[in-house]
Motif scaffolding. Structure first.
Motif, mmCIF file in Angstrom:
data_model
loop_
_atom_site.group_PDB
_atom_site.id
_atom_site.type_symbol
_atom_site.label_atom_id
_atom_site.label_comp_id
_atom_site.label_asym_id
_atom_site.label_seq_id
_atom_site.Cartn_x
_atom_site.Cartn_y
_atom_site.Cartn_z
ATOM 1 N N LEU A 285 17.506 0.079 5.522
ATOM 2 C CA LEU A 285 16.644 -0.938 4.940
ATOM 3 C C LEU A 285 15.634 -1.484 5.938
ATOM 4 C CD1 LEU A 285 15.871 -2.658 2.535
ATOM 5 C CD2 LEU A 285 17.639 -4.314 3.204
ATOM 6 N N VAL A 286 16.080 -1.807 7.150
ATOM 7 C CA VAL A 286 15.163 -2.382 8.152
ATOM 8 C C VAL A 286 14.050 -1.399 8.521
ATOM 9 C CG1 VAL A 286 14.982 -3.281 10.500
ATOM 10 C CG2 VAL A 286 16.882 -3.986 9.048
ATOM 11 N N PRO A 287 14.348 -0.119 8.837
ATOM 12 C CA PRO A 287 13.248 0.809 9.121
ATOM 13 C C PRO A 287 12.315 1.035 7.938
ATOM 14 C CG PRO A 287 15.312 1.670 9.977
ATOM 15 C CD PRO A 287 15.661 0.490 9.149
ATOM 16 N N ILE A 288 12.871 1.100 6.712
ATOM 17 C CA ILE A 288 12.019 1.284 5.537
ATOM 18 C C ILE A 288 11.102 0.084 5.372
ATOM 19 C CG2 ILE A 288 12.011 1.450 3.026
ATOM 20 C CD1 ILE A 288 14.599 3.042 3.201
ATOM 21 N N TYR A 289 11.664 -1.112 5.490
ATOM 22 C CA TYR A 289 10.871 -2.341 5.355
ATOM 23 C C TYR A 289 9.766 -2.401 6.406
ATOM 24 C CZ TYR A 289 9.810 -7.353 5.407
ATOM 25 O OH TYR A 289 9.163 -8.570 5.398
ATOM 26 N N GLY A 290 10.106 -2.097 7.658
ATOM 27 C CA GLY A 290 9.099 -2.135 8.716
ATOM 28 C C GLY A 290 8.005 -1.111 8.505
ATOM 29 N N THR A 291 8.362 0.086 8.031
ATOM 30 C CA THR A 291 7.363 1.125 7.762
ATOM 31 C C THR A 291 6.387 0.684 6.686
ATOM 32 O OG1 THR A 291 8.932 2.873 8.389
ATOM 33 C CG2 THR A 291 7.041 3.510 7.033
ATOM 34 N N LEU A 292 6.901 0.139 5.591
ATOM 35 C CA LEU A 292 6.043 -0.268 4.481
ATOM 36 C C LEU A 292 5.176 -1.468 4.847
ATOM 37 C CD1 LEU A 292 8.545 0.113 1.489
ATOM 38 C CD2 LEU A 292 6.753 1.693 2.212
ATOM 39 N N VAL A 293 5.740 -2.446 5.548
ATOM 40 C CA VAL A 293 4.987 -3.654 5.885
ATOM 41 C C VAL A 293 3.865 -3.336 6.866
ATOM 42 C CG1 VAL A 293 5.123 -5.894 7.043
ATOM 43 C CG2 VAL A 293 6.857 -5.259 5.373
ATOM 44 N N THR A 294 4.159 -2.612 7.935
ATOM 45 C CA THR A 294 3.123 -2.287 8.913
ATOM 46 C C THR A 294 2.025 -1.422 8.295
ATOM 47 O OG1 THR A 294 4.507 -0.436 9.676
ATOM 48 C CG2 THR A 294 4.637 -2.507 10.902
ATOM 49 N N SER A 295 2.400 -0.505 7.400
ATOM 50 C CA SER A 295 1.398 0.332 6.738
ATOM 51 C C SER A 295 0.514 -0.498 5.812
ATOM 52 C CB SER A 295 2.080 1.456 5.957
ATOM 53 O OG SER A 295 2.821 2.292 6.811
ATOM 54 N N CYS A 296 1.108 -1.449 5.100
ATOM 55 C CA CYS A 296 0.315 -2.318 4.219
ATOM 56 C C CYS A 296 -0.665 -3.162 5.017
ATOM 57 C CB CYS A 296 1.239 -3.202 3.391
ATOM 58 S SG CYS A 296 2.127 -2.344 2.086
ATOM 59 N N ILE A 297 -0.205 -3.729 6.142
ATOM 60 C CA ILE A 297 -1.105 -4.511 7.005
ATOM 61 C C ILE A 297 -2.251 -3.641 7.488
ATOM 62 C CG2 ILE A 297 -1.277 -5.761 9.196
ATOM 63 C CD1 ILE A 297 1.628 -6.618 8.814
ATOM 64 N N ALA A 298 -1.918 -2.422 7.905
ATOM 65 C CA ALA A 298 -2.958 -1.514 8.404
ATOM 66 C C ALA A 298 -3.995 -1.211 7.336
ATOM 67 C CB ALA A 298 -2.308 -0.215 8.902
ATOM 68 N N MET A 299 -3.553 -0.976 6.102
ATOM 69 C CA MET A 299 -4.494 -0.639 5.038
ATOM 70 C C MET A 299 -5.335 -1.844 4.634
ATOM 71 S SD MET A 299 -3.950 2.494 4.865
ATOM 72 C CE MET A 299 -5.173 2.796 3.586
ATOM 73 N N ILE A 300 -4.744 -3.044 4.627
ATOM 74 C CA ILE A 300 -5.499 -4.253 4.293
ATOM 75 C C ILE A 300 -6.659 -4.450 5.257
ATOM 76 C CG2 ILE A 300 -5.354 -6.775 4.235
ATOM 77 C CD1 ILE A 300 -2.527 -6.469 3.118
ATOM 78 N N ILE A 301 -6.441 -4.100 6.518
ATOM 79 C CA ILE A 301 -7.500 -4.249 7.523
ATOM 80 C C ILE A 301 -8.437 -3.051 7.521
ATOM 81 C CG2 ILE A 301 -7.963 -4.486 9.999
ATOM 82 C CD1 ILE A 301 -5.250 -5.885 10.249
ATOM 83 N N ALA A 302 -7.873 -1.851 7.442
ATOM 84 C CA ALA A 302 -8.659 -0.639 7.662
ATOM 85 C C ALA A 302 -9.600 -0.319 6.510
ATOM 86 C CB ALA A 302 -7.724 0.549 7.908
ATOM 87 N N VAL A 303 -9.189 -0.559 5.268
ATOM 88 C CA VAL A 303 -10.012 -0.145 4.123
ATOM 89 C C VAL A 303 -11.357 -0.876 4.088
ATOM 90 C CG1 VAL A 303 -10.155 -0.126 1.609
ATOM 91 C CG2 VAL A 303 -8.083 0.667 2.742
ATOM 92 N N PRO A 304 -11.392 -2.216 4.138
ATOM 93 C CA PRO A 304 -12.720 -2.870 4.112
ATOM 94 C C PRO A 304 -13.567 -2.568 5.342
ATOM 95 C CG PRO A 304 -10.962 -4.489 4.442
ATOM 96 C CD PRO A 304 -10.292 -3.213 4.088
ATOM 97 N N VAL A 305 -12.923 -2.459 6.522
ATOM 98 C CA VAL A 305 -13.689 -2.136 7.729
ATOM 99 C C VAL A 305 -14.272 -0.729 7.627
ATOM 100 C CG1 VAL A 305 -13.542 -1.791 10.221
ATOM 101 C CG2 VAL A 305 -12.375 -3.727 9.164
#
Length: 316
Positions: A71-91
């Motif tokens: 659960l912890v690795p899955i959660y960390g993978t999804l959260v960090t990827s979501c943060i990355a996409m929130i920043i990367a897509v508009p930039v």
């Protein structure tokens, strides 16, 4: 007449040979994918047999007592990827629009070259830069401010509460976004360049502003390809290993705070594979790899499904 017949037969044989050659190349890709998935699920069968489906939902990770959960690795993978996409897509969108529609000719080539150079930097370099430069900056200037001003907000305040150590999911997400921006922006730039020039010029001729041309002409024309590029960037973020390993903190603890250290699937495998001292430990790591494979496959399959629906709608 006989010579023409022989030539036709030779062309048919060559055509069949070419057909079977390229078909075998395509099937070879499927074979590699199936072999990789089978090897991971076979290696992780002991973990799945021992813990069952609770392996996915259990947050415990204790090699000493041989208790493992993903659960912890899955959660960390999804959260960090979501943060990355929130920043990367508009930039990435801004970079691509500027290069294709707003930048003067003398500036387009340097910016495009810089993006290509950033895409070629190995991930471990991003990780070392993140650990030795970006983490101290976050610890000294960003995390204290975020904890003080955003940690007290109602409803979402718990997301921004934590110690100012610099390591955490927020830092990992930002580093990931820096890594995938060159890929997503390059795809968007190439796609935006395919919009016919007469189409854009006619939109300007009837009095549309630059924003209206981009929003009403460029984006609808390239919508499917842009979404495909975004999902490819998400796939890259989900599977990134070394950069995340350096800055995520590698802590097997489940926390809602983005400032707390966490872990990801790829970082867990990279950190602990050589330390696996039991068959169950090794099987749990391989099971994590299979889960990452499944998550990435679902994301890319969802992308294909969405692109297919858009294509059918545009065709209609």
């Amino acid at each position: 007449m006989k010579q023409n017949s022989n030539t036709d037969l030779k062309d048919q044989r060559n055509d069949k040979l070419f057909h079977y050659t390229v078909k075998s190349c395509a099937l070879f890709v499927l074979l590699i994918m199936l072999a990789a998935s089978f090897s991971m699920i076979w290696g992780g069968k002991e973990a799945f047999q021992t813990f069952g489906t609770s392996f996915v939902w259990n947050s415990a990770w204790d090699p000493v007592s041989k208790q493992f959960g993903a659960l912890v690795p899955i959660y960390g993978t999804l959260v960090t990827s979501c943060i990355a996409m929130i920043i990367a897509v508009p930039v990435s969108f801004g970079i691509a629009i500027f290069i294709t529609n707003l930048a003067p000719n003398w500036l387009k080539t340097p910016i495009s070259t810089a993006i290509e150079l950033l895409a070629g930097i190995p991930s471990i370099i991003y990780g070392m830069w993140g650990l030795f430069v970006f983490v101290p900056f976050m610890a000294d200037h960003v995390y204290p401010w975020v904890d003080e001003h955003m940690g007290a907000l109602p409803l979402i305040g718990q997301l921004f509460q934590g110690p100012p150590i610099g390591l955490g999911m927020l830092t990992a997400g930002i580093v990931l976004s820096i890594m995938i921006i060159p890929f997503v922006s390059s795809i968007m730039r190439e796609v935006f360049s395919t919009v016919p020039t007469p189409l854009i010029e006619s939109a300007y001729a009837v009095g549309n502003t630059t924003w209206e041309v981009i929003w009403d002409i460029v984006l609808p024309y390239t919508r499917s390809s842009v979404l495909g590029g975004i999902f490819l960037g998400l796939g890259r973020a989900l599977g990134e290993t070394m950069a995340v390993t350096f800055v995520l903190g590698n802590a097997h603890q489940l926390s809602i705070s983005l400032l707390q250290p966490g872990n990801s699937i790829s970082a867990t495998i990279a950190n602990e594979f050589t330390e696996a001292d039991s068959s169950l430990y090794l099987s749990s790591l391989l099971a994590l790899g299979f889960i990452l494979f499944v998550v990435t496959f679902i994301v890319l399959a969802l992308a294909r499904f969405m692109l297919g629906r858009l294509a059918r709608r545009e065709g209609a």
